[in-house]
Design an enzyme around this catalytic site. Structure first.
Site, PDB file in Angstrom:
ATOM      1  N   LYS A  36     -14.495  32.683  -6.012  1.00 25.39           N
ATOM      2  CA  LYS A  36     -14.962  31.741  -6.949  1.00 25.39           C
ATOM      3  C   LYS A  36     -12.982  31.509  -7.039  1.00 25.39           C
ATOM      4  O   LYS A  36     -12.451  32.428  -6.859  1.00 25.39           O
ATOM      5  CB  LYS A  36     -14.904  32.162  -8.585  1.00 25.39           C
ATOM      6  CG  LYS A  36     -14.564  30.806  -9.002  1.00 25.39           C
ATOM      7  CD  LYS A  36     -15.231  31.174 -11.104  1.00 25.39           C
ATOM      8  CE  LYS A  36     -14.440  32.273 -11.852  1.00 25.39           C
ATOM      9  NZ  LYS A  36     -13.092  31.187 -12.352  1.00 25.39           N
ATOM     10  N   ASP A  63     -13.242  26.383  -8.983  1.00 24.36           N
ATOM     11  CA  ASP A  63     -13.516  26.519 -10.535  1.00 24.36           C
ATOM     12  C   ASP A  63     -12.032  26.361 -11.621  1.00 24.36           C
ATOM     13  O   ASP A  63     -11.436  26.567 -12.166  1.00 24.36           O
ATOM     14  CB  ASP A  63     -13.895  27.529 -11.431  1.00 24.36           C
ATOM     15  CG  ASP A  63     -14.356  27.816 -12.871  1.00 24.36           C
ATOM     16  OD1 ASP A  63     -14.342  26.563 -12.972  1.00 24.36           O
ATOM     17  OD2 ASP A  63     -13.647  28.683 -13.471  1.00 24.36           O
ATOM     18  N   LYS A  65     -12.139  23.121 -13.355  1.00 23.84           N
ATOM     19  CA  LYS A  65     -12.794  22.784 -14.501  1.00 23.84           C
ATOM     20  C   LYS A  65     -12.219  21.424 -14.638  1.00 23.84           C
ATOM     21  O   LYS A  65     -11.469  20.581 -15.909  1.00 23.84           O
ATOM     22  CB  LYS A  65     -12.639  23.116 -16.122  1.00 23.84           C
ATOM     23  CG  LYS A  65     -12.809  25.179 -15.646  1.00 23.84           C
ATOM     24  CD  LYS A  65     -13.211  25.600 -17.511  1.00 23.84           C
ATOM     25  CE  LYS A  65     -14.053  26.644 -16.997  1.00 23.84           C
ATOM     26  NZ  LYS A  65     -12.975  27.621 -15.732  1.00 23.84           N
ATOM     27  N   ASP A  68     -10.439  14.406 -16.767  1.00 20.49           N
ATOM     28  CA  ASP A  68      -9.358  13.588 -16.891  1.00 20.49           C
ATOM     29  C   ASP A  68     -10.042  12.222 -16.997  1.00 20.49           C
ATOM     30  O   ASP A  68     -11.529  12.057 -16.932  1.00 20.49           O
ATOM     31  CB  ASP A  68      -8.487  13.276 -15.429  1.00 20.49           C
ATOM     32  CG  ASP A  68      -7.284  12.825 -16.128  1.00 20.49           C
ATOM     33  OD1 ASP A  68      -7.063  12.093 -16.016  1.00 20.49           O
ATOM     34  OD2 ASP A  68      -6.386  14.017 -15.627  1.00 20.49           O
ATOM     35  N   THR A 118     -16.971  30.596 -22.486  1.00 25.48           N
ATOM     36  CA  THR A 118     -17.964  32.122 -23.464  1.00 25.48           C
ATOM     37  C   THR A 118     -16.992  32.809 -24.719  1.00 25.48           C
ATOM     38  O   THR A 118     -17.024  33.787 -24.647  1.00 25.48           O
ATOM     39  CB  THR A 118     -18.256  33.038 -21.723  1.00 25.48           C
ATOM     40  OG1 THR A 118     -17.438  33.387 -21.373  1.00 25.48           O
ATOM     41  CG2 THR A 118     -19.504  31.931 -21.209  1.00 25.48           C
ATOM     42  N   ARG A 199     -13.316  40.929 -13.725  1.00 23.92           N
ATOM     43  CA  ARG A 199     -12.715  41.766 -14.007  1.00 23.92           C
ATOM     44  C   ARG A 199     -13.413  43.505 -13.259  1.00 23.92           C
ATOM     45  O   ARG A 199     -12.895  44.174 -13.191  1.00 23.92           O
ATOM     46  CB  ARG A 199     -12.316  42.257 -15.035  1.00 23.92           C
ATOM     47  CG  ARG A 199     -11.309  41.252 -15.660  1.00 23.92           C
ATOM     48  CD  ARG A 199     -10.268  40.683 -16.828  1.00 23.92           C
ATOM     49  NE  ARG A 199     -11.891  39.587 -17.167  1.00 23.92           N
ATOM     50  CZ  ARG A 199     -11.172  39.261 -18.657  1.00 23.92           C
ATOM     51  NH1 ARG A 199      -9.777  39.955 -18.897  1.00 23.92           N
ATOM     52  NH2 ARG A 199     -12.048  38.598 -18.933  1.00 23.92           N
TER      53      ARG A 199
HETATM   54  O1  C5P Z   1     -14.906  38.819 -17.649  1.00 25.57           O
HETATM   55  P1  C5P Z   1     -14.821  38.706 -15.664  1.00 25.57           P
HETATM   56  O2  C5P Z   1     -13.489  39.107 -14.713  1.00 25.57           O
HETATM   57  O3  C5P Z   1     -15.867  38.544 -15.339  1.00 25.57           O
HETATM   58  O4  C5P Z   1     -14.512  36.733 -15.479  1.00 25.57           O
HETATM   59  C1  C5P Z   1     -14.967  36.076 -14.637  1.00 25.57           C
HETATM   60  C2  C5P Z   1     -14.673  35.104 -14.901  1.00 25.57           C
HETATM   61  O5  C5P Z   1     -15.590  34.488 -16.076  1.00 25.57           O
HETATM   62  C3  C5P Z   1     -13.229  34.012 -14.959  1.00 25.57           C
HETATM   63  O6  C5P Z   1     -12.641  33.491 -13.820  1.00 25.57           O
HETATM   64  C4  C5P Z   1     -13.508  32.842 -16.038  1.00 25.57           C
HETATM   65  O7  C5P Z   1     -13.690  31.517 -15.979  1.00 25.57           O
HETATM   66  C5  C5P Z   1     -14.441  33.412 -17.010  1.00 25.57           C
HETATM   67  N1  C5P Z   1     -14.963  33.929 -18.269  1.00 25.57           N
HETATM   68  C6  C5P Z   1     -14.573  33.361 -19.223  1.00 25.57           C
HETATM   69  N2  C5P Z   1     -14.640  33.670 -20.377  1.00 25.57           N
HETATM   70  C7  C5P Z   1     -14.184  34.815 -21.162  1.00 25.57           C
HETATM   71  C8  C5P Z   1     -13.407  35.408 -19.894  1.00 25.57           C
HETATM   72  C9  C5P Z   1     -13.728  34.382 -18.309  1.00 25.57           C
HETATM   73  O8  C5P Z   1     -15.571  32.369 -18.971  1.00 25.57           O
HETATM   74  N3  C5P Z   1     -14.216  34.775 -21.793  1.00 25.57           N
END
Ligand code: C5P
Length: 220
Positions: A36, A63, A65, A68, A118, A199
């Protein structure tokens, strides 16, 4: 390890430089098929990153998003199609006309609509389901949604609907800022088409081994 699990894992390249991202792709491409590229990396490095991932024989989930006016979103989708990305995101909150404009682009990649981020806490299920309906009606392939909404989405929109799920935390990883989380095994059981993991893999001392552990959890 079942090959089908490999085709369901997407690793988020949330880093700042081409060198860091290329090192990740190099370390992970023996076990990871889709990467991604989000706004952080794309804004710094640009399409060169997409070309590099493709040159290693791997696929890109772009990604950015898009959100527009319909004409601009359609042109952005066409631009992403020219870069041969495998899948991209638009914001479902952009509305029916914008989503239809994206869906109607000739030769487009798979498109999924972002329902509710999220990081948003609280009871968002009704909002997620109504935005998913909007995406399906507009002709998109699916949605991005947190693990908590997976069972309801899968039940309502059927097996073919693509559901991309961030908010994945293996039992051994830190929670970070993810609010509505699930383990890889839970998310697969609940019907996710693709899991996006950042992460837990990026921060691991051995990133390939961390990806393998996530894949093993997905497959168990
Ligand atoms: O938390 P992590 O590093 O696994 O996040 C992976 C992807 O999930 C991020 O690139 C981001 O687009 C999405 N993300 C999310 N909500 C969060 C943190 C990350 O949707 N709170």
């Amino acid at each position: 390890m079942p090959r089908c699990m490999k085709s369901k894992l997407i690793v988020a390249l949330d880093v700042d430089t081409f060198a860091e991202a290329a090192a990740l792709v190099n370390d992970l491409s023996p076990v990871v098929e889709i990467f991604k590229v989000g706004s952080q990396l794309f804004t710094r490095v640009g399409p060169r990153m997409l070309d590099h991932i493709h040159q290693t024989g791997r696929q890109v989930f772009l990604d950015l998003k898009f959100h527009d006016i319909p004409n601009t979103v359609a042109k952005a989708v066409a631009a992403a199609a020219a870069h041969k990305v495998f899948m991209l995101t638009v914001h479902a909150s952009g509305g029916a006309e914008m989503l239809q404009a994206a869906a109607q682009v000739t030769g487009r990649p798979m498109i999924v609509g972002v329902t509710v981020l999220t990081s948003v806490a609280g009871d968002v299920q009704a909002e997620v389901l109504s935005r998913a309906r909007l995406c399906q009606t507009a002709g998109l392939d699916g949605v991005v949604a947190s693990p908590q909404e997976l069972p309801a989405l899968r039940q309502k929109y059927g097996e073919q609907f693509v559901i991309v799920t961030p908010g994945i935390r293996p039992a051994w990883a830190a929670t970070g800022d993810q609010k509505r989380i699930m383990t890889p095994a839970e998310a697969i059981a609940a019907g996710a088409t693709y899991l996006v993991v950042g992460r837990p893999i990026l921060a691991a001392a051995d990133r390939k081994e961390a990806a393998e552990r996530v894949l093993a959890e997905m497959g168990s």
